[in-house]
Design a protein around this motif. Structure first.
Motif, PDB file in Angstrom:
ATOM      1  N   LEU A  28       0.732  -1.027   0.053  1.00 55.33           N
ATOM      2  CA  LEU A  28      -0.217  -0.010  -0.217  1.00 55.33           C
ATOM      3  C   LEU A  28       0.519   1.496  -0.195  1.00 55.33           C
ATOM      4  O   LEU A  28       0.511   2.222  -0.537  1.00 55.33           O
ATOM      5  CB  LEU A  28      -0.370  -0.208   1.143  1.00 55.33           C
ATOM      6  CG  LEU A  28      -1.814  -0.999   1.183  1.00 55.33           C
ATOM      7  CD1 LEU A  28      -2.649  -1.408   2.497  1.00 55.33           C
ATOM      8  CD2 LEU A  28      -2.764  -0.822  -0.237  1.00 55.33           C
ATOM      9  N   SER A  78      -8.338  -2.739  -4.562  1.00 53.33           N
ATOM     10  CA  SER A  78      -9.087  -1.668  -5.076  1.00 53.33           C
ATOM     11  C   SER A  78      -9.110   0.538  -4.785  1.00 53.33           C
ATOM     12  O   SER A  78      -8.243   0.280  -4.039  1.00 53.33           O
ATOM     13  CB  SER A  78     -11.167  -1.739  -4.228  1.00 53.33           C
ATOM     14  OG  SER A  78     -11.755  -0.822  -4.566  1.00 53.33           O
ATOM     15  N   CYS A  82     -12.287   8.784  -2.398  1.00 49.48           N
ATOM     16  CA  CYS A  82     -12.073   9.310  -0.637  1.00 49.48           C
ATOM     17  C   CYS A  82     -14.066   9.486  -0.382  1.00 49.48           C
ATOM     18  O   CYS A  82     -14.353   9.164   0.854  1.00 49.48           O
ATOM     19  CB  CYS A  82     -11.650   9.866  -0.740  1.00 49.48           C
ATOM     20  SG  CYS A  82      -9.917   9.805  -0.315  1.00 49.48           S
ATOM     21  N   VAL A  97      -8.635   5.726  -2.347  1.00 49.68           N
ATOM     22  CA  VAL A  97      -8.511   5.187  -0.628  1.00 49.68           C
ATOM     23  C   VAL A  97      -7.705   4.213  -2.069  1.00 49.68           C
ATOM     24  O   VAL A  97      -8.754   3.958  -2.524  1.00 49.68           O
ATOM     25  CB  VAL A  97      -9.836   5.256  -0.159  1.00 49.68           C
ATOM     26  CG1 VAL A  97     -10.604   4.816  -0.834  1.00 49.68           C
ATOM     27  CG2 VAL A  97      -8.873   3.754   1.239  1.00 49.68           C
ATOM     28  N   ILE A  98      -7.103   2.891  -1.187  1.00 50.23           N
ATOM     29  CA  ILE A  98      -6.828   2.369  -1.837  1.00 50.23           C
ATOM     30  C   ILE A  98      -6.718   0.296  -1.214  1.00 50.23           C
ATOM     31  O   ILE A  98      -6.735   1.217   0.521  1.00 50.23           O
ATOM     32  CB  ILE A  98      -5.491   2.249  -2.694  1.00 50.23           C
ATOM     33  CG1 ILE A  98      -4.893   3.086  -3.736  1.00 50.23           C
ATOM     34  CG2 ILE A  98      -4.933   0.391  -2.815  1.00 50.23           C
ATOM     35  CD1 ILE A  98      -3.360   3.135  -3.718  1.00 50.23           C
ATOM     36  N   SER A  99      -7.055  -0.059  -0.904  1.00 49.95           N
ATOM     37  CA  SER A  99      -8.149  -1.021  -0.422  1.00 49.95           C
ATOM     38  C   SER A  99      -7.534  -2.513  -0.608  1.00 49.95           C
ATOM     39  O   SER A  99      -7.928  -2.004  -1.958  1.00 49.95           O
ATOM     40  CB  SER A  99      -9.646  -1.286  -0.278  1.00 49.95           C
ATOM     41  OG  SER A  99     -10.447  -1.234  -0.572  1.00 49.95           O
ATOM     42  N   ASP A 111      -6.859  -4.530   3.960  1.00 52.27           N
ATOM     43  CA  ASP A 111      -5.902  -3.313   4.852  1.00 52.27           C
ATOM     44  C   ASP A 111      -6.428  -1.970   3.931  1.00 52.27           C
ATOM     45  O   ASP A 111      -7.455  -2.511   2.417  1.00 52.27           O
ATOM     46  CB  ASP A 111      -4.590  -2.995   4.851  1.00 52.27           C
ATOM     47  CG  ASP A 111      -3.907  -2.522   6.136  1.00 52.27           C
ATOM     48  OD1 ASP A 111      -4.900  -1.492   6.756  1.00 52.27           O
ATOM     49  OD2 ASP A 111      -3.223  -3.003   6.614  1.00 52.27           O
ATOM     50  N   ASN A 112      -6.454  -1.286   4.162  1.00 54.62           N
ATOM     51  CA  ASN A 112      -6.334   0.561   3.184  1.00 54.62           C
ATOM     52  C   ASN A 112      -5.769   1.453   3.554  1.00 54.62           C
ATOM     53  O   ASN A 112      -4.794   1.536   4.513  1.00 54.62           O
ATOM     54  CB  ASN A 112      -7.651   1.179   3.243  1.00 54.62           C
ATOM     55  CG  ASN A 112      -8.232   1.051   4.934  1.00 54.62           C
ATOM     56  OD1 ASN A 112      -7.993   2.240   4.984  1.00 54.62           O
ATOM     57  ND2 ASN A 112      -8.600   0.838   5.134  1.00 54.62           N
TER      58      ASN A 112
END
Length: 124
Positions: A28, A78, A82, A97-99, A111-112
């Motif tokens: 991440l 993903s 935001c 937001v990267i999840s 996690d994100n």
């Protein structure tokens, strides 16, 4: 302090799996660094920064995760807004937001990371 998300699922990890699980945070952070490098202001003006394809950020996450053999499955990565949590095709200065969800050993972990609005916050 080991980079793992705070989760009760961590208790199911073996010692070996727990030692490799920080690869999730590393993946991440690699995508966040890639986004930051794309959006470094060239001057102090508040012009719109460059955009990076969301698929490139997701590919970076996957590339880092694939370096760890104990990551046995990547369920999803993903890149979303935001504000709306809807998928994005590209990410600019307003962030995202990267999840993700992955399987480490036999444990499914999520996690994100938030890519903050550079123009609004000034720093990350």
């Amino acid at each position: 302090a080991d980079g793992l998300a705070m989760s009760s699922r961590n208790a199911y990890l073996t010692e070996t799996e727990r030692q490799c699980a920080p690869i999730i945070n590393k993946a991440l952070r690699a995508a966040k660094e890639q986004w930051l490098e794309t959006n470094i202001p060239e001057s102090s003006s508040k012009v719109d920064m460059h955009k990076i394809p969301a698929k490139d950020l997701a590919a970076t996450v996957r590339q880092v995760l694939n370096q760890e053999s104990l990551v046995s499955e990547i369920y999803y990565v993903s890149v979303d807004s935001c504000q709306t949590m809807q998928p994005l095709s590209e990410v600019g200065s307003s962030g995202a937001v990267i999840s993700l969800a992955v399987k480490v050993g036999s444990v499914r972990l999520i996690d994100n990371i938030v890519l903050n609005d550079i123009q609004q916050n000034g720093d990350i």
